[in-house]
Motif scaffolding. Structure first.
Motif, PDB file in Angstrom:
ATOM      1  N   GLY A  12       0.885  -1.217  -0.085  1.00  0.00           N
ATOM      2  CA  GLY A  12      -0.004  -0.090   0.079  1.00  0.00           C
ATOM      3  C   GLY A  12       0.835   1.286   0.072  1.00  0.00           C
ATOM      4  O   GLY A  12       2.111   1.032   0.191  1.00  0.00           O
ATOM      5  N   ARG A  13       0.056   2.285  -0.382  1.00  0.00           N
ATOM      6  CA  ARG A  13       1.029   3.665  -0.267  1.00  0.00           C
ATOM      7  C   ARG A  13       1.458   3.911   1.181  1.00  0.00           C
ATOM      8  O   ARG A  13       0.714   4.055   1.987  1.00  0.00           O
ATOM      9  N   VAL A  14       2.559   4.238   1.082  1.00  0.00           N
ATOM     10  CA  VAL A  14       3.355   4.584   2.676  1.00  0.00           C
ATOM     11  C   VAL A  14       3.373   6.192   2.817  1.00  0.00           C
ATOM     12  O   VAL A  14       3.603   6.960   1.891  1.00  0.00           O
ATOM     13  N   GLU A  15       2.815   6.606   3.879  1.00  0.00           N
ATOM     14  CA  GLU A  15       2.811   7.972   4.152  1.00  0.00           C
ATOM     15  C   GLU A  15       3.859   8.515   5.209  1.00  0.00           C
ATOM     16  O   GLU A  15       4.193   7.370   6.094  1.00  0.00           O
ATOM     17  N   PRO A  16       4.299   9.539   5.498  1.00  0.00           N
ATOM     18  CA  PRO A  16       5.306   9.873   6.566  1.00  0.00           C
ATOM     19  C   PRO A  16       4.873   9.462   7.702  1.00  0.00           C
ATOM     20  O   PRO A  16       3.589   9.304   8.282  1.00  0.00           O
ATOM     21  N   ASN A  17       5.687   8.782   8.563  1.00  0.00           N
ATOM     22  CA  ASN A  17       5.614   8.262   9.921  1.00  0.00           C
ATOM     23  C   ASN A  17       4.881   6.974   9.985  1.00  0.00           C
ATOM     24  O   ASN A  17       4.548   6.628  11.190  1.00  0.00           O
ATOM     25  N   ASP A  18       4.600   6.265   8.971  1.00  0.00           N
ATOM     26  CA  ASP A  18       4.038   5.209   8.890  1.00  0.00           C
ATOM     27  C   ASP A  18       4.909   4.019   9.372  1.00  0.00           C
ATOM     28  O   ASP A  18       6.083   4.091   9.472  1.00  0.00           O
ATOM     29  N   ASP A  19       4.244   2.989  10.002  1.00  0.00           N
ATOM     30  CA  ASP A  19       5.063   1.930  10.390  1.00  0.00           C
ATOM     31  C   ASP A  19       5.340   0.867   9.515  1.00  0.00           C
ATOM     32  O   ASP A  19       4.309   0.098   9.276  1.00  0.00           O
ATOM     33  N   LEU A  20       6.770   0.939   8.889  1.00  0.00           N
ATOM     34  CA  LEU A  20       7.001   0.114   7.790  1.00  0.00           C
ATOM     35  C   LEU A  20       6.808  -1.436   8.146  1.00  0.00           C
ATOM     36  O   LEU A  20       6.604  -2.450   7.532  1.00  0.00           O
ATOM     37  N   VAL A  21       7.252  -1.656   9.474  1.00  0.00           N
ATOM     38  CA  VAL A  21       7.403  -3.183  10.183  1.00  0.00           C
ATOM     39  C   VAL A  21       5.888  -3.826  10.224  1.00  0.00           C
ATOM     40  O   VAL A  21       5.747  -4.963   9.544  1.00  0.00           O
ATOM     41  N   ASP A  22       4.893  -2.926  10.509  1.00  0.00           N
ATOM     42  CA  ASP A  22       3.607  -3.457  10.560  1.00  0.00           C
ATOM     43  C   ASP A  22       3.142  -3.571   9.009  1.00  0.00           C
ATOM     44  O   ASP A  22       2.446  -4.624   8.865  1.00  0.00           O
ATOM     45  N   ARG A  23       3.500  -2.915   8.154  1.00  0.00           N
ATOM     46  CA  ARG A  23       3.015  -3.067   6.660  1.00  0.00           C
ATOM     47  C   ARG A  23       3.489  -4.245   6.137  1.00  0.00           C
ATOM     48  O   ARG A  23       2.966  -5.097   5.732  1.00  0.00           O
ATOM     49  N   ILE A  24       4.694  -4.484   6.472  1.00  0.00           N
ATOM     50  CA  ILE A  24       5.570  -5.849   5.712  1.00  0.00           C
ATOM     51  C   ILE A  24       5.016  -7.051   6.339  1.00  0.00           C
ATOM     52  O   ILE A  24       4.593  -7.790   5.839  1.00  0.00           O
ATOM     53  N   VAL A  25       4.850  -7.033   7.740  1.00  0.00           N
ATOM     54  CA  VAL A  25       4.553  -8.246   8.382  1.00  0.00           C
ATOM     55  C   VAL A  25       3.010  -8.459   7.978  1.00  0.00           C
ATOM     56  O   VAL A  25       2.728  -9.756   7.979  1.00  0.00           O
ATOM     57  N   ASP A  26       2.246  -7.525   8.154  1.00  0.00           N
ATOM     58  CA  ASP A  26       0.856  -7.811   8.025  1.00  0.00           C
ATOM     59  C   ASP A  26       0.453  -8.160   6.604  1.00  0.00           C
ATOM     60  O   ASP A  26      -0.406  -9.063   6.544  1.00  0.00           O
ATOM     61  N   THR A  27       1.474  -7.522   5.750  1.00  0.00           N
ATOM     62  CA  THR A  27       1.165  -8.135   4.235  1.00  0.00           C
ATOM     63  C   THR A  27       1.565  -9.520   4.175  1.00  0.00           C
ATOM     64  O   THR A  27       0.976 -10.390   3.114  1.00  0.00           O
ATOM     65  N   THR A  28       2.495 -10.032   4.764  1.00  0.00           N
ATOM     66  CA  THR A  28       3.121 -11.385   4.640  1.00  0.00           C
ATOM     67  C   THR A  28       2.314 -12.292   5.374  1.00  0.00           C
ATOM     68  O   THR A  28       2.712 -13.665   5.335  1.00  0.00           O
ATOM     69  N   ALA A  29       1.639 -11.883   6.377  1.00  0.00           N
ATOM     70  CA  ALA A  29       1.215 -12.763   7.425  1.00  0.00           C
ATOM     71  C   ALA A  29       0.294 -14.092   6.661  1.00  0.00           C
ATOM     72  O   ALA A  29       0.532 -15.203   7.410  1.00  0.00           O
ATOM     73  N   GLU A  30      -0.553 -13.671   5.965  1.00  0.00           N
ATOM     74  CA  GLU A  30      -1.472 -14.755   5.387  1.00  0.00           C
ATOM     75  C   GLU A  30      -0.919 -15.520   4.504  1.00  0.00           C
ATOM     76  O   GLU A  30      -0.943 -16.890   4.540  1.00  0.00           O
ATOM     77  N   GLU A  31      -0.302 -15.025   3.275  1.00  0.00           N
ATOM     78  CA  GLU A  31       0.118 -15.791   2.230  1.00  0.00           C
ATOM     79  C   GLU A  31       1.510 -16.279   2.163  1.00  0.00           C
ATOM     80  O   GLU A  31       1.846 -17.020   1.355  1.00  0.00           O
ATOM     81  N   TYR A  32       2.317 -15.505   2.753  1.00  0.00           N
ATOM     82  CA  TYR A  32       3.721 -15.588   2.780  1.00  0.00           C
ATOM     83  C   TYR A  32       4.616 -15.121   4.080  1.00  0.00           C
ATOM     84  O   TYR A  32       5.498 -14.310   3.910  1.00  0.00           O
ATOM     85  N   PRO A  33       4.189 -15.807   5.219  1.00  0.00           N
ATOM     86  CA  PRO A  33       4.677 -15.350   6.413  1.00  0.00           C
ATOM     87  C   PRO A  33       6.075 -15.673   6.288  1.00  0.00           C
ATOM     88  O   PRO A  33       6.704 -16.606   5.877  1.00  0.00           O
ATOM     89  N   LEU A  34       6.859 -14.885   7.249  1.00  0.00           N
ATOM     90  CA  LEU A  34       8.140 -14.599   7.083  1.00  0.00           C
ATOM     91  C   LEU A  34       8.759 -15.673   8.054  1.00  0.00           C
ATOM     92  O   LEU A  34       8.291 -16.133   9.102  1.00  0.00           O
ATOM     93  N   THR A  35      10.138 -16.397   7.521  1.00  0.00           N
ATOM     94  CA  THR A  35      10.584 -17.485   8.210  1.00  0.00           C
ATOM     95  C   THR A  35      12.224 -17.172   8.094  1.00  0.00           C
ATOM     96  O   THR A  35      12.734 -16.299   7.613  1.00  0.00           O
ATOM     97  N   ASP A  36      12.688 -17.927   9.388  1.00  0.00           N
ATOM     98  CA  ASP A  36      14.313 -17.576   9.524  1.00  0.00           C
ATOM     99  C   ASP A  36      15.077 -17.913   8.080  1.00  0.00           C
ATOM    100  O   ASP A  36      14.693 -18.806   7.448  1.00  0.00           O
ATOM    101  N   GLY A  37      15.947 -16.732   7.971  1.00  0.00           N
ATOM    102  CA  GLY A  37      16.695 -17.145   6.488  1.00  0.00           C
ATOM    103  C   GLY A  37      16.264 -15.969   5.262  1.00  0.00           C
ATOM    104  O   GLY A  37      16.844 -16.159   4.551  1.00  0.00           O
TER     105      GLY A  37
END
Length: 284
Positions: A12-37
């Motif tokens: 999604g479009r990132v605005e000033p002071n947005d939390d990038l960690v939340d954006r990345i984690v939420d986007t990957t959570a369902e279809e591509y959850p992050l794993t070690d490595g």
């Protein structure tokens, strides 16, 4: 069979002071959850937006120096002022003269491309945070009207914060690489400007090849290779893919992108000296 995959994310479009960690984690959570490595490659542009590294052009104070440089290069004098504030200016690259034919051949609209080259025929070669880049990374593209985007103040630190934030949210031990597009000949390609959790270069110098001979061609720029591969998904226009997840690569732990500016400048000086000797030997 070894498999290396690149998975692009629309966060999604990132605005000033947005939390990038939340954006990345939420986007990957369902279809591509992050794993070690996993390796998370992020464009510097969205990091800059999240860190509010934005400047309103109309608020910039322009000096006589900025106007003189603008007259030579065609760069907006307000941008010149920001470039000098952000970096050390080494020289100028005549983009229009060097790569005009190739750029026009690959333009969607040749007339519009020619107009752009006429307006900004040159770029400044700069050194920032120990690395060479053009125009100090100052960018008007994909930004609101009248707004310039600056590179993250400390890209390695930005990568480290993202990595630690992702680990805190998911428990996954990932690496993070920040990517920014730079001029490469008549075109551009994405290079790594910051990283955390991964060694930016390999340690295979002098390792033997298939025939038992030592490798002497240099070291592999692992972080740059990751950003270059990711750029095939990032694009340069309205693709809206500012993050990739790279999976399947074995890599060493490390921190930071090595400072290359001094090495390149020293190499250029030595190359000129060696070329002068070579040409002298051709004639005498």
């Amino acid at each position: 069979m070894t498999e290396l995959t690149f998975h692009g994310l629309d966060i999604g479009r990132v605005e000033p002071n947005d939390d990038l960690v939340d954006r990345i984690v939420d986007t990957t959570a369902e279809e591509y959850p992050l794993t070690d490595g996993d390796i998370v490659v992020v464009t510097a542009k969205v990091v800059s937006f999240a860190e509010n590294r934005l400047v309103e052009a109309d608020e910039i104070e322009v000096t006589d120096r900025d106007r003189r440089v603008a007259d030579i290069t065609g760069i907006d004098p307000r941008e010149v002022a920001v470039i000098y504030d952000e970096s050390e200016v080494i020289g100028a690259i005549p983009i229009a003269e060097v790569g005009e034919d190739l750029l026009l051949d690959h333009a969607v609209d040749p007339d519009a491309a020619q107009e752009a080259l006429d307006e900004v025929p040159a770029m400044l070669l700069t050194e920032r945070n120990g690395r060479l880049c053009t125009n100090a990374g100052v960018d008007w593209s994909n930004s609101p009207d009248g707004i310039m985007t600056l590179l993250p103040e400390d890209p390695d630190e930005s990568a480290r914060r993202l990595r630690e934030g992702i680990a805190a949210r998911t428990g996954a031990d990932v690496a993070v690489v920040l990517a920014d597009s730079e001029i490469a000949g008549p075109g551009s390609m994405d290079l790594a400007i910051g990283c955390s959790g991964i060694e930016a270069t390999d340690n295979n110098f002098r390792r033997t090849d298939l025939y038992g001979e030592p490798k002497v061609g240099g070291v592999d720029l692992v972080a740059d290779e990751l950003t270059a591969g990711s750029a095939l998904l990032f694009g340069q226009a309205d693709e809206q893919i500012p993050v990739t997840i790279v999976r399947g690569l074995e890599y060493e732990d490390g921190e930071g992108v090595p400072n290359s500016g001094g090495v390149v400048r020293r190499g250029l000086r030595k190359s000129v000296q060696l070329t002068a000797r070579l040409k002298a030997r051709e004639w005498f």
